[in-house]
Design a protein around this motif. Structure first.
Motif, PDB file in Angstrom:
ATOM      1  N   THR A  38       0.852  -1.196   0.000  1.00  8.82           N
ATOM      2  CA  THR A  38       0.000   0.000   0.000  1.00  8.82           C
ATOM      3  C   THR A  38       0.880   1.237   0.000  1.00  8.82           C
ATOM      4  OG1 THR A  38      -1.738  -1.159   1.211  1.00  8.82           O
ATOM      5  CG2 THR A  38      -1.831   1.234   1.197  1.00  8.82           C
ATOM      6  N   TYR A  39       0.563   2.170  -0.903  1.00  5.96           N
ATOM      7  CA  TYR A  39       1.372   3.374  -1.079  1.00  5.96           C
ATOM      8  C   TYR A  39       0.440   4.578  -1.146  1.00  5.96           C
ATOM      9  CZ  TYR A  39       4.904   6.484  -3.165  1.00  5.96           C
ATOM     10  OH  TYR A  39       5.772   7.514  -3.418  1.00  5.96           O
ATOM     11  N   THR A  40       0.827   5.681  -0.495  1.00  7.98           N
ATOM     12  CA  THR A  40      -0.010   6.891  -0.449  1.00  7.98           C
ATOM     13  C   THR A  40       0.633   8.003  -1.262  1.00  7.98           C
ATOM     14  OG1 THR A  40      -0.811   6.306   1.760  1.00  7.98           O
ATOM     15  CG2 THR A  40      -1.099   8.594   1.059  1.00  7.98           C
ATOM     16  N   ASN A  42      -0.191  12.128  -3.102  1.00  4.43           N
ATOM     17  CA  ASN A  42      -1.062  13.298  -3.168  1.00  4.43           C
ATOM     18  C   ASN A  42      -1.574  13.452  -4.594  1.00  4.43           C
ATOM     19  OD1 ASN A  42      -0.711  14.078  -0.459  1.00  4.43           O
ATOM     20  ND2 ASN A  42       1.189  15.137  -0.945  1.00  4.43           N
ATOM     21  N   ASN A  65      -5.361  12.744  -0.511  1.00  3.25           N
ATOM     22  CA  ASN A  65      -4.403  11.646  -0.401  1.00  3.25           C
ATOM     23  C   ASN A  65      -5.051  10.377  -0.936  1.00  3.25           C
ATOM     24  OD1 ASN A  65      -2.383  13.196   0.850  1.00  3.25           O
ATOM     25  ND2 ASN A  65      -3.326  12.917   2.852  1.00  3.25           N
ATOM     26  N   ARG A  67      -4.678   6.282  -1.379  1.00  3.67           N
ATOM     27  CA  ARG A  67      -3.992   5.042  -1.004  1.00  3.67           C
ATOM     28  C   ARG A  67      -4.271   4.008  -2.083  1.00  3.67           C
ATOM     29  NH1 ARG A  67      -5.345   2.243   3.394  1.00  3.67           N
ATOM     30  NH2 ARG A  67      -7.226   3.386   3.948  1.00  3.67           N
ATOM     31  N   SER A 123      -8.473  10.055   1.015  1.00  2.00           N
ATOM     32  CA  SER A 123      -8.641  10.832   2.246  1.00  2.00           C
ATOM     33  C   SER A 123      -8.498  12.324   1.925  1.00  2.00           C
ATOM     34  CB  SER A 123      -7.569  10.419   3.271  1.00  2.00           C
ATOM     35  OG  SER A 123      -7.676  11.200   4.430  1.00  2.00           O
TER      36      SER A 123
END
Length: 315
Positions: A38-40, A42, A65, A67, A123
């Motif tokens: 899992t990578y977040t 912008n 954001n 994910r 998010s």
């Protein structure tokens, strides 16, 4: 002192150890880049399917954001070359409420990314909007350009936009503050001929307004330019307190760049050069600077000779 020699057996063991370490590292690296993680990131947002006859203000930032599930290799590449993606948000749900939930739009968001980039959450998950009165206004188009011309070439006339005006629709308080809309920057290198291009209009990140049409055809006249010199009589300003003021010399030479087709169009009557006696009264200068107060459009001033003149005053 002689250094102890390593025996062949020890060298063999060290080589085997290093080989095992290399294999282990390669296996770990292969496992890391192949594992989904899992990578977040912008992301900027823009809006589509805006309800008609409704104006809105977003009550949060225009970035979110995201994910997503990516392979370790893709995460490694994104960290090497970070970027800020842009996603579209479907606002058709605002017809019946004042918020949008990303959970309900994950399918739509995922279709905006490659199939192996799975978005699992956004998010904030909920975006809120404040509705206000909608209005329309026509505003002029202002072309923006950044060009490098061939030697002895330049802009020789008015830049034109078609259409010259566009209609802006949105919240009253936002539309009222828009005096004009700029185009995206028109760029060119080694330009030596007229430019005709279509440029899209820049909202300047105002996602809650709509523009019609969204582009304009821009025409920029470009031609060859040359140098011309005219001789101008000097005018004296703010000399009412004196019987007479005489400058030495009484004329100046002005050099400027002008298009070849307009070379004979401009003469000394189209320019004005003055000296201001306030410079002497306030600063007690020994000579007066020459000020060019009138010059035709698309003529570029090169030099004024002399730049300062002596003067005689009779009270």
């Amino acid at each position: 002192m002689a250094q102890p020699r390593i025996s062949k057996a020890k060298r063999r063991k060290i080589a085997i150890f290093l080989r095992c370490m290399g294999i282990s590292f390669a296996a770990w690296l292969l496992f890391a880049v192949s594992t989904v993680q899992t990578y977040t990131i912008n992301a900027g947002i823009s809006y589509v399917n805006i309800p008609e006859k409704k104006a809105f203000h977003p009550l949060q930032s225009d970035t979110v954001n995201i994910r997503m599930k990516l392979s370790g290799w893709k995460i490694f590449l994104k960290r090497l070359h970070p970027d800020t993606p842009h996603i579209q948000v479907d606002l058709s749900g605002l017809k019946t409420r004042n918020f949008i939930v990303f959970t309900n739009q994950l399918g739509y968001v995922n279709r905006q990314f490659p199939s192996d980039n799975q978005v699992v959450a956004v998010s904030p998950d909920t975006l809120y909007f404040d509705f206000s009165k909608q209005t329309q206004r026509k505003v002029p188009v202002r072309p923006v350009y950044d060009m490098q011309f061939k030697k002895q070439y330049g802009i020789i006339g008015d830049t034109r936009a078609n259409p010259e005006y566009v209609t802006v629709t949105g919240p009253l308080e936002d539309v009222a503050n828009i005096e004009y809309l700029e185009t995206d920057t028109i760029k060119g290198i080694n330009v030596g001929a007229d430019i005709r291009t279509v440029a899209y209009l820049n909202k300047h990140q105002k996602n809650n307004i709509t523009i019609y049409p969204t582009f304009s055809e821009i025409s920029i006249p470009v031609g060859e330019i040359t140098e011309k010199v005219v001789e101008l009589p000097l005018k004296v300003e703010n000399a009412e307190s004196y019987t007479s003021v005489r400058t030495l010399p009484s004329k100046v030479k002005v050099a400027f760049l002008v298009s070849l087709k307009d070379y004979n169009k401009w003469s000394s009557r189209d320019f004005e050069a003055i000296v201001d006696m306030e410079s002497w009264e306030k600063n007690k200068v020994q000579s007066l600077p020459v000020i060019i107060t009138k010059i035709p459009d698309y003529c570029k001033l090169i030099s004024v000779e002399p730049q300062n003149v002596d003067f005689f005053v009779r009270r």
